[in-house]
Design a protein around this motif. Structure first.
Motif, short mmCIF file in Angstrom:
data_model
loop_
_atom_site.label_atom_id
_atom_site.label_comp_id
_atom_site.label_asym_id
_atom_site.label_seq_id
_atom_site.Cartn_x
_atom_site.Cartn_y
_atom_site.Cartn_z
N CYS A 1 0.75 4.17 -2.84
CA CYS A 1 0.47 5.58 -2.55
C CYS A 1 1.51 6.49 -3.18
O CYS A 1 1.17 7.52 -3.79
CB CYS A 1 0.42 5.80 -1.04
N ASP A 2 2.77 6.12 -3.06
CA ASP A 2 3.84 6.95 -3.62
C ASP A 2 3.73 7.04 -5.14
O ASP A 2 3.96 8.12 -5.74
CB ASP A 2 5.20 6.40 -3.22
N LEU A 3 3.39 5.92 -5.79
CA LEU A 3 3.22 5.93 -7.24
C LEU A 3 2.09 6.87 -7.64
O LEU A 3 2.22 7.64 -8.61
CB LEU A 3 2.95 4.52 -7.74
N PRO B 1 0.81 -1.22 0.00
CA PRO B 1 0.00 0.00 0.00
C PRO B 1 0.85 1.27 0.00
O PRO B 1 0.50 2.25 -0.67
CB PRO B 1 -0.83 -0.13 1.28
N GLU B 2 1.94 1.24 0.74
CA GLU B 2 2.81 2.43 0.83
C GLU B 2 3.42 2.76 -0.53
O GLU B 2 3.46 3.92 -0.95
CB GLU B 2 3.90 2.21 1.87
N SER C 1 -2.72 8.56 3.05
CA SER C 1 -1.43 9.16 2.69
C SER C 1 -1.69 10.53 2.09
O SER C 1 -2.36 10.65 1.05
CB SER C 1 -0.70 8.25 1.70
N LEU C 2 -1.17 11.55 2.75
CA LEU C 2 -1.31 12.93 2.27
C LEU C 2 0.06 13.41 1.82
O LEU C 2 0.96 13.60 2.65
CB LEU C 2 -1.85 13.82 3.39
N VAL D 1 -4.54 9.92 -0.79
CA VAL D 1 -4.90 8.55 -1.13
C VAL D 1 -5.35 7.86 0.16
O VAL D 1 -4.66 7.92 1.18
CB VAL D 1 -3.71 7.77 -1.73
N VAL D 2 -6.51 7.21 0.11
CA VAL D 2 -7.01 6.45 1.25
C VAL D 2 -7.32 5.05 0.77
O VAL D 2 -8.10 4.85 -0.16
CB VAL D 2 -8.27 7.10 1.85
N ILE D 3 -6.69 4.06 1.42
CA ILE D 3 -6.92 2.65 1.11
C ILE D 3 -7.64 2.02 2.29
O ILE D 3 -7.10 1.97 3.40
CB ILE D 3 -5.59 1.91 0.83
#
Length: 320
Positions: free
Chosen positions: A209-211, A205-206, A232-233, A220-222
């Motif tokens: 988010c970066d991609l 997931p991390e 992830s903001l 991005v919210v998973i």
């Protein structure tokens, strides 16, 4: 602060659940109005956000059911398009944990036939946030029209997208091919861990988010079911626990989470632009609120999000 209008664009789907019929050669179906974007619009309106739904509504038996359900929940249908095509039907099977698997009957149905002329009539001047996703962005012929509508709306409204991958209807590689473009349009990307596995198999997931941040999306919210949510903001991450509840089924839970997230941000005046005033604390609070809304949805059958009064009562007793 009263939240400004959120406009939702997308499909209505008749969710049909198999019921015992009492005979061996019959199958009874209990039909409820659903569809990810429609569920989100209903949840927003029930929470107290002025919610407008851009849909193509058939006049068949399911379309009339959709309209009655949306209007009873307080959703503004003033820009809904009367459609000649039939409604989309999904037949759901629930497993022992309440997880639903769907089979779709969606060939040439009303939801995918958007034209540029239909959307050109829509006035977004009072809209703080435009939310869409699911099949509206990938089913042709309307998908490209919806993308153009998002691009035109982006200078004046926060753009929120939920991919809601449906591999039985559209191959995941079709979503993958468009996702970077969507992230370039969107300010908020909300998706489930199942969506993540379909879009970026074997990717953490991390890393995902970066991609997606690199292609333009700020938040991005998973969502991960009982494991809560990862938000992830701009690459700074926080984990938010799920709200414990007795699960009847999970239908509509992700849509309710999205509605809770957007409602909370809108009520605090944080929607309406590129989220420039958004802080990680704001994200944590909004995700926690979304988790409470999703938990109440899971505690009842079908996509039936809570009203504001129900949410207040559950918070008052400290349980869902």
């Amino acid at each position: 602060m009263n939240p400004r209008q959120i406009t939702v664009l997308g499909e209505c789907v008749a969710d049909a659940f198999a019921q015992p019929s009492g005979t061996s050669n019959e199958l009874a179906l209990r039909v409820q109005p659903g569809g990810g974007p429609a569920n989100t619009a209903v949840a927003l309106a029930r929470l107290g956000t002025p919610a407008r739904f851009l849909a193509r509504l058939s006049d068949d038996v399911f379309g009339r059911l959709f309209r009655a359900h949306l209007e009873a929940s307080g959703v503004d249908l003033s820009d809904a398009v009367p459609a000649a095509e039939p409604s989309t039907l999904a037949v759901a099977e629930l497993d022992a944990l309440g997880q639903a698997a769907f089979s779709f009957h969606a060939q040439n149905t009303a939801d995918w036939q958007w034209t540029a002329e239909e959307l050109a009539r829509v006035d977004l001047s009072d809209t703080a946030c435009l939310h869409t996703g699911s099949l509206a962005l990938v089913r042709e012929p309307g998908g490209a029209v919806v993308e153009d509508f998002l691009a035109a709306a982006a200078p004046g409204a926060t753009i929120s997208i939920d991919p809601n991958v449906r591999p039985l209807l559209v191959r995941p590689d079709v979503y993958r091919a468009r996702l970077a473009h969507w992230c370039g349009l969107a300010d908020v990307l909300r998706l489930s861990e199942d969506d993540l596995e379909l879009l970026l198999p074997d990717t953490s997931p991390e890393r995902a988010c970066d991609l997606w941040h690199a292609t333009g999306v700020r938040l991005v919210v998973i969502t991960r079911g009982a494991a809560g949510a990862l938000a992830s903001l701009d690459g700074v991450r926080i984990e938010v626990p799920a709200t414990q509840t007795r699960v009847v089924d999970t239908v509509g839970a992700g849509d309710s989470f999205t509605a809770g997230l957007l409602h909370h941000l809108g009520a605090r005046g944080l929607l309406g632009g590129r989220l420039t005033g958004l802080r990680l604390d704001d994200v944590a609070e909004a995700c926690a609120f979304g988790a409470r809304v999703a938990a109440l949805t899971c505690s009842v059958a079908g996509p039936n999000p809570p009203w504001q009064e129900q949410l207040k009562r559950s918070e008052a007793v400290g349980a869902v």
